[in-house]
Design a protein around this motif. Structure first.
Motif, mmCIF file in Angstrom:
data_model
loop_
_atom_site.group_PDB
_atom_site.id
_atom_site.type_symbol
_atom_site.label_atom_id
_atom_site.label_comp_id
_atom_site.label_asym_id
_atom_site.label_seq_id
_atom_site.Cartn_x
_atom_site.Cartn_y
_atom_site.Cartn_z
ATOM 1 N N ASN A 1 24.201 1.560 44.339
ATOM 2 C CA ASN A 1 23.514 1.565 45.415
ATOM 3 C C ASN A 1 22.343 2.561 45.782
ATOM 4 N N LEU A 2 21.359 2.318 45.439
ATOM 5 C CA LEU A 2 20.052 3.166 45.730
ATOM 6 C C LEU A 2 19.322 3.216 47.114
ATOM 7 N N MET A 3 20.290 2.613 48.039
ATOM 8 C CA MET A 3 19.363 2.229 49.273
ATOM 9 C C MET A 3 19.900 3.592 50.416
ATOM 10 N N HIS A 4 20.851 4.183 49.817
ATOM 11 C CA HIS A 4 21.078 5.458 50.973
ATOM 12 C C HIS A 4 21.316 6.563 50.217
ATOM 13 N N LEU A 5 20.520 7.033 49.635
ATOM 14 C CA LEU A 5 20.715 8.159 48.641
ATOM 15 C C LEU A 5 20.712 9.510 49.348
ATOM 16 N N ASN A 6 21.782 10.392 48.915
ATOM 17 C CA ASN A 6 21.540 11.825 49.188
ATOM 18 C C ASN A 6 21.187 12.725 47.963
ATOM 19 N N VAL A 7 19.978 12.818 47.867
ATOM 20 C CA VAL A 7 19.576 13.276 46.497
ATOM 21 C C VAL A 7 19.858 15.001 46.449
ATOM 22 N N ASP A 8 20.574 15.379 45.646
ATOM 23 C CA ASP A 8 20.750 16.745 45.333
ATOM 24 C C ASP A 8 19.414 17.471 44.915
ATOM 25 N N THR A 9 18.636 18.451 45.511
ATOM 26 C CA THR A 9 17.428 19.008 44.917
ATOM 27 C C THR A 9 17.826 20.350 44.651
ATOM 28 N N SER A 10 19.035 20.771 44.712
ATOM 29 C CA SER A 10 18.988 22.121 44.448
ATOM 30 C C SER A 10 18.747 22.676 42.963
ATOM 31 N N TRP A 11 18.565 21.645 42.165
ATOM 32 C CA TRP A 11 18.467 22.167 40.806
ATOM 33 C C TRP A 11 16.944 22.420 40.602
ATOM 34 N N TRP A 12 16.033 22.209 41.638
ATOM 35 C CA TRP A 12 14.831 22.759 41.719
ATOM 36 C C TRP A 12 14.834 24.350 41.769
ATOM 37 N N LEU A 13 15.690 24.957 42.476
ATOM 38 C CA LEU A 13 15.789 26.361 42.898
ATOM 39 C C LEU A 13 16.682 26.903 41.821
ATOM 40 N N ARG A 14 17.740 26.301 41.258
ATOM 41 C CA ARG A 14 18.697 26.682 40.322
ATOM 42 C C ARG A 14 18.074 27.054 38.865
ATOM 43 N N TYR A 15 16.895 26.334 38.451
ATOM 44 C CA TYR A 15 16.232 26.501 37.376
ATOM 45 C C TYR A 15 15.205 27.399 37.531
ATOM 46 N N ARG A 16 14.751 27.726 38.663
ATOM 47 C CA ARG A 16 13.943 28.852 38.838
ATOM 48 C C ARG A 16 14.373 30.294 39.225
ATOM 49 N N SER A 17 15.639 30.235 39.091
ATOM 50 C CA SER A 17 16.624 31.313 39.586
ATOM 51 C C SER A 17 17.350 32.100 38.570
ATOM 52 N N ALA B 1 28.985 11.809 46.089
ATOM 53 C CA ALA B 1 28.263 12.379 47.174
ATOM 54 C C ALA B 1 26.901 11.980 47.227
ATOM 55 N N SER B 2 26.211 11.549 45.976
ATOM 56 C CA SER B 2 24.893 11.015 46.262
ATOM 57 C C SER B 2 24.787 9.520 46.909
ATOM 58 N N GLY B 3 25.912 9.165 47.200
ATOM 59 C CA GLY B 3 25.826 7.766 48.002
ATOM 60 C C GLY B 3 25.640 6.463 47.041
ATOM 61 N N ILE B 4 25.675 6.757 45.687
ATOM 62 C CA ILE B 4 25.385 5.479 44.912
ATOM 63 C C ILE B 4 26.446 4.705 44.631
ATOM 64 N N PHE B 5 27.725 4.975 45.361
ATOM 65 C CA PHE B 5 29.015 4.117 45.339
ATOM 66 C C PHE B 5 29.330 3.425 46.739
ATOM 67 N N LEU B 6 28.278 3.615 47.725
ATOM 68 C CA LEU B 6 28.601 3.088 48.986
ATOM 69 C C LEU B 6 28.637 1.507 48.693
ATOM 70 N N GLY B 7 29.770 0.919 49.236
ATOM 71 C CA GLY B 7 29.954 -0.392 49.233
ATOM 72 C C GLY B 7 31.014 -0.839 47.821
ATOM 73 N N GLN B 8 31.053 0.123 47.217
ATOM 74 C CA GLN B 8 32.148 -0.214 45.878
ATOM 75 C C GLN B 8 33.564 -0.031 46.376
ATOM 76 N N SER B 9 34.283 -0.696 45.399
ATOM 77 C CA SER B 9 35.544 -0.982 45.813
ATOM 78 C C SER B 9 36.423 0.127 45.582
ATOM 79 N N GLN B 10 37.643 0.414 46.084
ATOM 80 C CA GLN B 10 38.524 1.581 45.685
ATOM 81 C C GLN B 10 39.005 1.454 44.247
ATOM 82 N N ALA B 11 39.145 0.407 43.827
ATOM 83 C CA ALA B 11 39.537 0.150 42.481
ATOM 84 C C ALA B 11 38.448 0.658 41.500
#
Ligand SMILES: [Fe+2]
Length: 331
Positions: free
Chosen positions: A126-142, A302-312
């Motif tokens: 599911n790409l409609m409700h993304l929580n995009v982790d953007t910490s990599w931007w800071l991580r690769y500059r640190s 955590a990124s929300g891509i499995f929203l609506g997916q089955s527990q199985a």
């Protein structure tokens, strides 16, 4: 016959352990998930051709991606093509050694975008409700490294936002640009995750051919990440106000700021292996708790891509991840 030769070569370089197979099966699962996401991006924002068939393109979304770089549709297409090849190869290799390939067909149940260009088929992600982790931007500059318990904040807060247009949206609108910007940061988020994942699992492989597969596909993930890192830095300033909105800053504001400047895309040397050793430009993190299969599974969730997916589906994925992380190098 080709498969037989493959299996022989693999066996000749040492026994393929159950751990090796668990690693390859998790990677096949992760690549199927990646492919499902990339396919959705390609149908709407990639070059449309017979190499990656399925969609017919969405002009407004494609135009918005091209604001970041005119080659974005080519890169989206080629990244998708690469992921498809990773799935086919990993499952093909598993079959060639008599192991069970990974198949998630029964879980392709999530709806497609209603925007022009998307196929109307069941999706895994599911790409409609993304929580995009953007910490990599800071991580690769640190010079800090999550493997030394350093926690990075988010660079941009992208929470519950679409990465593809759910319906047709006006070309040139803030709404479509915010979606394209979200997609651009998501592209890099996916591929930096892959970079860490492959590096982490390489340390658990026993058989040399399996190790060759892991480091060689892993290198392609790193290549993808580097490209997307560069392109995300071209995202134009745009704000969707209100709750549920998002604010992409003016990247020019960060010029001179080592922690955020957009052209500082080469991995900053960071702590590695042990404090006290010289800093080193490397993929980070690579330790199992921070970069392994279960970490990747949680990052996907955590990124929300499995929203609506089955527990199985979640259960099957979690079990594949646990088996991969449990693999031990047997030398
Ligand atoms: Fe991949």
């Amino acid at each position: 016959m080709g498969a037989g030769v493959l299996a022989q070569t693999a066996r000749a370089s040492g026994d393929i352990t159950n751990g090796d197979i668990a690693i390859l099966r998790w990677l096949a699962a992760a690549e199927i998930i990646e492919t499902d996401m990339w396919q959705q991006y390609n149908e709407l924002g990639g070059i449309q051709d017979s190499e990656v068939p399925g969609g017919s393109g969405n002009e407004a979304f494609t135009d918005a991606l091209e604001v970041l770089d005119e080659d974005m549709p080519v890169y989206v297409h080629d990244n998708t093509d690469d992921e498809i090849s990773h799935v086919a190869f990993l499952n093909g290799f598993l079959t060639s050694i008599g192991a069970q390939p990974v198949n998630f067909s029964q879980f392709r149940t999530l709806p497609s975008s209603q925007a022009t260009g998307a196929q109307q088929i069941g999706r895994l992600t599911n790409l409609m409700h993304l929580n995009v982790d953007t910490s990599w931007w800071l991580r690769y500059r640190s010079s800090h490294n999550p493997d030394f318990n350093f926690v990075f904040p988010q660079f941009i807060n992208i929470s519950n936002r679409p990465g593809i247009p759910p319906v047709d949206l006006p070309s040139g609108s803030d709404e479509i640009q915010a979606i394209a910007n979200t997609a651009a940061f998501h592209f890099a988020a996916i591929e930096q995750g892959g970079s860490s994942l492959y590096s982490s699992l390489a340390l658990k492989a026993t058989n040399l051919t399996v190790l060759r597969i892991i480091v060689s596909i892993g290198g392609a993930e790193v290549n993808h990440f580097a490209i997307w890192h560069d392109k995300a830095g071209n995202a134009p300033a745009v704000t969707i106000p209100g709750s549920g909105g998002v604010r992409f800053p003016d990247m020019e504001d960060f010029n001179g700021n080592q922690t955020k400047q957009n052209n500082l895309i080469m991995p900053e040397p960071c702590a590695f292996i042990e404090n006290g050793l010289p800093v080193c430009s490397v993929i980070r993190p690579t330790l199992t708790p921070n970069a392994g299969a279960h970490h990747a599974f949680h990052a996907f969730s955590a990124s929300g891509i499995f929203l609506g997916q089955s527990q199985a589906f979640i259960n099957e994925l979690s079990s594949l991840a646990s088996n991969a992380d449990a693999a031990q190098r047997q030398l």
